[in-house]
Design an enzyme around this catalytic site. Structure first.
Site, mmCIF file in Angstrom:
data_model
loop_
_atom_site.group_PDB
_atom_site.id
_atom_site.type_symbol
_atom_site.label_atom_id
_atom_site.label_comp_id
_atom_site.label_asym_id
_atom_site.label_seq_id
_atom_site.Cartn_x
_atom_site.Cartn_y
_atom_site.Cartn_z
ATOM 1 N N SER A 13 -5.711 8.381 0.903
ATOM 2 C CA SER A 13 -4.978 8.391 2.167
ATOM 3 C C SER A 13 -5.210 9.720 2.892
ATOM 4 O O SER A 13 -6.347 10.052 3.221
ATOM 5 C CB SER A 13 -3.492 8.111 1.916
ATOM 6 O OG SER A 13 -2.789 7.967 3.129
ATOM 7 N N HIS A 34 -0.749 2.122 6.309
ATOM 8 C CA HIS A 34 -1.942 1.372 5.897
ATOM 9 C C HIS A 34 -1.744 -0.136 6.049
ATOM 10 O O HIS A 34 -2.258 -0.923 5.257
ATOM 11 C CB HIS A 34 -2.344 1.731 4.459
ATOM 12 C CG HIS A 34 -2.576 3.191 4.259
ATOM 13 N ND1 HIS A 34 -3.624 3.862 4.843
ATOM 14 C CD2 HIS A 34 -1.865 4.124 3.568
ATOM 15 C CE1 HIS A 34 -3.558 5.143 4.517
ATOM 16 N NE2 HIS A 34 -2.497 5.326 3.756
#
Length: 289
Positions: free
Chosen positions: A78, A183
């Site tokens: 991430s 996400h």
């Protein structure tokens, strides 16, 4: 987070002080003193973790200049993809911190305009979680390891998904305290908001391939990097596939730079013969291979 480094190593102090200057906020004070609710705001969390990770990297490589001599790959989970790009020589420290602050602000705004939440599902495989998400309206957000998947979406959808997951035999479901469904498609506005900041940032040729979050493949050209940094905001993090890819490439030694040790734990479980070194404090920066 990072206070021990700041106090002991001038190189780390330099990076924390520089981050404060770049952002115009007392990020180092937030890292060291909190309050916790301020640190947990994603616009602060993201640059805070990045500067801590890069300070650990800087100090460890200052102490052992051969530590990262010709690594095969770099990867980050991430927001960790930004420090990975710095380590690969593609992105400067200043730009990484600026972009992560912007990314955090955009994701926080998306979380307010399209509220959502996330939850970990333990004990179901990807296809089972895909079925759960289809039935509930939730989405897969990160695939961290086999049987360790994070889902997200509107709160009602996630609540339904957890009920369905338990009915399918999930060992555990864990609601997460987050400010949005990161996400996932609820972050599309944040991804769109990253297009111009990423496009106007200077990237250099990568000295080391980066394994991309979205595809779990090695990327080495700037155009693909730019696309990846936009896409990974609203697409799932394929961390399990990333670890599998690295194992298939023959990688057997991993060094994790950052304030935790979660990724090392995942790698060790997936690649049992691998060597995992965690650099997460002033005490752990003296690394010999």
């Amino acid at each position: 987070m990072g206070k021990d480094l700041y106090d002991e190593f001038p190189a780390a102090k330099e990076l924390f002080d520089r981050a404060d200057e770049i952002l115009g906020i007392p990020l180092s004070r937030i890292c060291f003193e909190g309050p916790e609710d301020e640190l947990q705001q994603t616009q602060n969390t993201q640059p805070a973790i990045a500067v801590t990770s890069l300070a650990l990297l800087r100090v460890a490589t200052d102490l052992n200049p051969d530590l990262l001599d010709r690594p095969s790959f770099v990867a980050g989970h991430s927001l960790g993809e930004y420090p990975a790009l710095v380590a690969a020589g593609a992105l400067g420290f200043d730009d990484a911190i600026r972009l992560l602050r912007t990314r955090g602000e955009l994701m926080a705004a998306a979380g307010k305009s399209r509220p959502g939440t996330m939850a970990a599902v333990i004990g179901l495989d990807v296809s089972e979680c895909e079925d759960v998400c289809r039935e509930s309206g939730a989405e897969i957000c990160t695939i961290n390891a086999p049987g360790q998947i994070v889902i997200g979406g509107p709160r009602d959808s996630v609540i339904r998904a957890l009920d369905y997951a338990q009915a399918r035999g999930a060992k555990k479901v864990i609601p997460l305290s987050v400010s949005g469904a990161f996400h996932s498609s609820l972050m599309r506005s944040a991804a769109e908001g990253m297009v111009n900041p990423v496009a106007t940032t200077t990237f250099s040729d990568l000295q080391v391939p980066v394994v991309a979050n979205c595809t779990a493949t090695a990327i080495s050209d700037v155009t693909t990097v730019r696309n990846e940094l936009v896409d990974q905001v609203h697409r799932p993090v394929q961390w399990a596939r990333t670890v599998e890819f690295l194992g298939e490439q023959g990688v057997d030694t991993f060094i994790e730079f950052g304030p935790g040790r979660v990724l090392s734990g995942i790698i060790k479980r997936m690649l049992r013969r691998s060597t995992c070194i965690t650099v997460n404090s002033a005490e752990s920066v003296h690394v010999e291979l």
